[in-house]
Design a protein around this motif. Structure first.
Motif, PDB file in Angstrom:
ATOM      1  N   SER A   1       0.835  -1.190   0.000  1.00 31.69           N
ATOM      2  CA  SER A   1       0.000   0.000   0.000  1.00 31.69           C
ATOM      3  C   SER A   1       0.871   1.241   0.000  1.00 31.69           C
ATOM      4  O   SER A   1       1.958   1.249   0.576  1.00 31.69           O
ATOM      5  CB  SER A   1      -0.880  -0.003   1.258  1.00 31.69           C
ATOM      6  OG  SER A   1      -1.527   1.248   1.411  1.00 31.69           O
ATOM      7  N   ASP A   2       0.369   2.315  -0.629  1.00 35.71           N
ATOM      8  CA  ASP A   2       1.083   3.586  -0.543  1.00 35.71           C
ATOM      9  C   ASP A   2       0.573   4.408   0.641  1.00 35.71           C
ATOM     10  O   ASP A   2       0.969   5.553   0.815  1.00 35.71           O
ATOM     11  CB  ASP A   2       0.956   4.375  -1.851  1.00 35.71           C
ATOM     12  CG  ASP A   2      -0.478   4.655  -2.235  1.00 35.71           C
ATOM     13  OD1 ASP A   2      -1.390   4.354  -1.440  1.00 35.71           O
ATOM     14  OD2 ASP A   2      -0.705   5.186  -3.344  1.00 35.71           O
ATOM     15  N   LYS A   3      -0.310   3.807   1.438  1.00 36.64           N
ATOM     16  CA  LYS A   3      -0.755   4.470   2.665  1.00 36.64           C
ATOM     17  C   LYS A   3      -0.872   3.432   3.781  1.00 36.64           C
ATOM     18  O   LYS A   3      -1.963   3.177   4.299  1.00 36.64           O
ATOM     19  CB  LYS A   3      -2.074   5.212   2.444  1.00 36.64           C
ATOM     20  CG  LYS A   3      -3.109   4.411   1.704  1.00 36.64           C
ATOM     21  CD  LYS A   3      -4.441   5.144   1.620  1.00 36.64           C
ATOM     22  CE  LYS A   3      -5.449   4.290   0.904  1.00 36.64           C
ATOM     23  NZ  LYS A   3      -6.793   4.834   0.922  1.00 36.64           N
ATOM     24  N   PRO A   4       0.256   2.828   4.127  1.00 34.14           N
ATOM     25  CA  PRO A   4       0.202   1.702   5.066  1.00 34.14           C
ATOM     26  C   PRO A   4      -0.223   2.116   6.471  1.00 34.14           C
ATOM     27  O   PRO A   4       0.112   3.197   6.934  1.00 34.14           O
ATOM     28  CB  PRO A   4       1.647   1.195   5.073  1.00 34.14           C
ATOM     29  CG  PRO A   4       2.480   2.343   4.649  1.00 34.14           C
ATOM     30  CD  PRO A   4       1.631   3.140   3.703  1.00 34.14           C
ATOM     31  N   ASP A   5      -0.974   1.212   7.080  1.00 33.48           N
ATOM     32  CA  ASP A   5      -1.311   1.363   8.497  1.00 33.48           C
ATOM     33  C   ASP A   5      -0.151   0.769   9.285  1.00 33.48           C
ATOM     34  O   ASP A   5       0.059  -0.440   9.283  1.00 33.48           O
ATOM     35  CB  ASP A   5      -2.620   0.623   8.804  1.00 33.48           C
ATOM     36  CG  ASP A   5      -3.087   0.866  10.237  1.00 33.48           C
ATOM     37  OD1 ASP A   5      -2.282   1.322  11.074  1.00 33.48           O
ATOM     38  OD2 ASP A   5      -4.272   0.582  10.518  1.00 33.48           O
TER      39      ASP A   5
END
Length: 639
Positions: free
Chosen positions: A325-329
RNA sequence: GGGGCGGUAGUUAAGUUGGUUAUAACGCCGGCCUGUCACGCCGGAGGUCGCGGGUUCGAGCCCCGUCCGCCCCGCCA
């Protein structure tokens, strides 16, 4: 229509019986009216404590709940700050008590009286529960129809969203909404103060702008003065803020509305608010610094949390490799492991034939919770993602002796099993979940699966955790479904200097000076360093397949401006609504936007959008085509 | 454009294999009640079962269509 029956039941029967009484009450009301409103409130419904006992106070608010005991009437009076119990009785004030019998939910009233200690009768569940006000003067500012739903945060009284949206002004009276919007107001205030203190000018840009192709779909606004021509509603102030830099304003910000005609989601509205920022002589670090300071101020002042700074940074490549993901949690692990090399020629056709094999390794303590039935459900889950891109989920349970339990176990060569187990970081008892497919499918599906398992196993430890992250070095270009190269961010994004010469020969590997601010798996902002050199800009247009004429037609004014000494510059836009949502702990953007649209883009309160009248359309020289499934009457409004 | 869940009284929900008058709670209206705080007690009113069509002796329930809300994919930074 909707309230007719109710008002009849309320008004008709008692009207005849109580007419003389009512006339008398009206006199009392009008006498009080002059005094209470005139003299003003002394406190809010949140302030009074035992310290105030014996003081005479005036409160204004709404009847939250009424409990009529005959000889005593209790009213919970609510304003935006809180709730205070006020009490009426014949021994306190005869006429006022009689007057209070008519009070109902959501009447807007003012009261005056004496603060008294509730002693043993205190209510420990209320912040003002130690006291109450003995009312000797009541003023009914306005009555209320019976509200369609109870104004309360109580889950047991939860109402369907469509009803709540139709009566949005009532829904907004709930304490939770009052809190959210108080918080949102503070976010705006702290943002203005912080950025102004850092030397940013707050400047405005037009909403009605020139249509620019690419990116999000625009809303169009027809021009009456130029029949047949249209403005677009700005999808962002991007070009204008760059022109501010050319204008020499150096540092700019704006809290501004943006408009995008795309499908809605839980976290996407067609109009939303950005904190838009741009500065001259910028590097990524000079953008990050002020933004981290802003986030630090917001979290510190609103949530009392000191954020560790600087925020961690992760390249886009690493974010994708490790999290898909390019917005990892970043609040939990369960990272992706690459088994592509280890599974080469392993004998299992699905793995051998795939360009990419990666997976998640569920540790033994959680793997036990995934029985065969659960695994089938996970398989269904992944097959449904990305329009069914993934063909399936391969799972392997690692036994105590390290051997594999899997439907395809006997297809895989023993030495490959060991290599794959090792590559996955698995131990006895682990459960390995593989996707074997194209690179992009593998990563997007594993990302979805990772988040699914997060929720399934509650992998995020309880307690507020705020894991901010800068994701940097995004690809400058990506390929659309026709195989053309398009800008990932927008065409003015600067490539990394060392990649400039690769733009034409190998566009796919060029990295941009572009970055996102990510918080707990949410993208809350994104920006870039812009191109200020015309030779670099020309190469980008060439790579995008834009001819000189095309570029001039679309962005001529910007290119002209850039001939007059543009400063190196860059910036970012933060999603104010999403930030507010996260700070408020809300589950939907609708909880922090006062008048949101539904998923189909309607405002259920006003009923818009609505068909335009013929005269309006005529003035604009607009005639619409026959509507899908209709006769072209413009009949598309809410039913 | 696609997938999933939902729509029954003002609100939230139940409604059996298709069967007589469609239930309950809260709210509302009336009465009683001086310490409640989701007040309590007694009584009452309130329904286009989202809408349209079909099957059937009979539809809230089955079939077809359609509208609306929510969640997700595509789309969108």
């Amino acid at each position: 229509m909707r309230n007719t029956r109710r008002s009849l039941t309320r008004e008709s029967a008692p009207e005849t019986v109580r007419a003389p009484f009512r006339a008398k009450r009206r006199l009392l009301e009008s006498a009080a009216m002059a005094s209470l409103l005139e003299s003003g409130r002394t406190h809010t419904c949140q302030q009074l404590r035992r310290d105030h006992v014996d003081e005479r106070v005036t409160l204004f608010g709404w009847v939250h709940r009424r409990r009529d005991h005959g000889g005593r009437i209790f009213v919970d009076l609510r304003d935006r700050e809180g709730i205070t119990q006020v009490v009426f009785g014949p021994d306190i004030h005869q006429d006022t008590h009689a007057q209070a019998e008519s009070l109902r939910s959501e009447f807007c009233i003012g009261i005056a009286g004496k603060v008294v200690d509730r002693g043993d009768n205190e209510n420990p569940n209320m912040e003002t529960g130690g006291i109450e006000v003995e009312v000797d003067a009541l003023e009914i500012f306005s009555a209320s129809d019976t509200p369609p739903f109870t104004i309360s945060d109580d889950d047991r009284l939860e109402t369907n969203e469509n009803v709540r949206l139709r009566y949005r002004y009532l829904d907004l009276r709930r304490p939770s909404f009052q809190r959210n919007f108080a918080t949102r107001a503070r976010i705006s205030y702290i943002t203005r103060r912080t950025l102004a203190d850092l030397g940013f000018y707050e400047l405005e840009t037009p909403y009605m702008v020139k249509y620019t192709p690419g990116g999000a779909r625009n809303f169009l606004v027809p021009s009456r003065l130029h029949p047949g021509s249209f403005y677009a509603l700005a999808e962002s102030p991007q070009i204008y803020k760059q022109l501010f830099m050319v204008a020499g304003f150096d540092k700019y910000f704006q809290i501004t509305r943006c408009f995008r005609d795309e499908d809605l989601r839980n976290d996407r509205q067609p109009e939303f608010t950005q904190i838009d920022v741009e500065l001259s002589f910028a590097t990524p670090e000079r953008v990050f610094g002020p933004m981290e300071q802003l986030m630090g101020a917001l979290w510190s002042e609103i949530l009392g949390t000191e954020l560790p700074r600087p925020f961690p940074r992760l390249s886009w490549q690493e974010a994708m490799d490790r999290f898909g993901s390019d917005k990892p949690d970043m609040r939990f692990g369960l990272e992706l492991h690459d088994a592509t090399a280890a599974s080469r020629d392993c004998g299992f056709r699905v793995f051998d034939g795939a360009p990419c094999v990666k997976g998640l390794c569920v540790p033994p303590d959680q793997a036990g919770g995934l029985g065969r039935n659960q695994l089938d459900k996970l398989t269904d889950f992944v097959k449904k993602r990305e329009n069914g891109a993934a063909k399936g989920l391969a799972w392997v349970r690692v036994a105590k002796d390290g051997s594999w339990e899997a439907p395809f176990a006997k297809n895989v060569k023993p030495e490959a099993k060991a290599a794959i187990t090792e590559a996955m970081g698995a131990e006895p008892g682990s459960l390995m979940l593989f996707i074997a497919d194209e690179w992009e499918t593998v990563h997007t599906v594993l990302c979805a699966l990772r988040l699914h398992l997060r929720d399934r196993f509650e992998l995020v430890p309880p307690g507020a955790q705020w894991r901010f992250l800068w994701v940097t070095d995004f690809p400058l270009f990506e390929q659309n479904d026709k195989g053309q190269w398009v800008s990932s961010h927008h065409p003015f994004t600067s490539p990394r200097p060392e990649h400039v010469d690769l733009m034409l020969s190998d566009p796919g590997v060029v990295r941009a000076q572009a970055y996102d601010l990510v918080l707990n798996g949410n993208e809350i902002g994104g920006g870039s360093i812009r191109i200020h050199r015309s030779d670099v800009q020309a190469k980008v247009f060439t790579a995008l397949g834009l001819s000189d004429e095309d570029a001039r037609a679309k962005f001529g004014f910007l290119l002209d401006a850039f001939r007059y000494g543009p400063p190196p510059h860059g910036g970012i836009a933060l999603g104010l609504d999403r930030i507010a949502m996260l700070i408020c702990g809300a589950e939907s953007l609708r909880d922090v936007i006062a008048f949101p649209k539904t998923q189909r883009g309607q405002d259920l309160m006003t009923g818009c959008p609505t068909p335009a009248d013929d005269p309006q359309l005529e003035e604009l020289y607009i005639r619409h085509r026959p509507l899908p499934g209709g006769e072209g009457t413009g009949e598309s409004g809410a039913g």
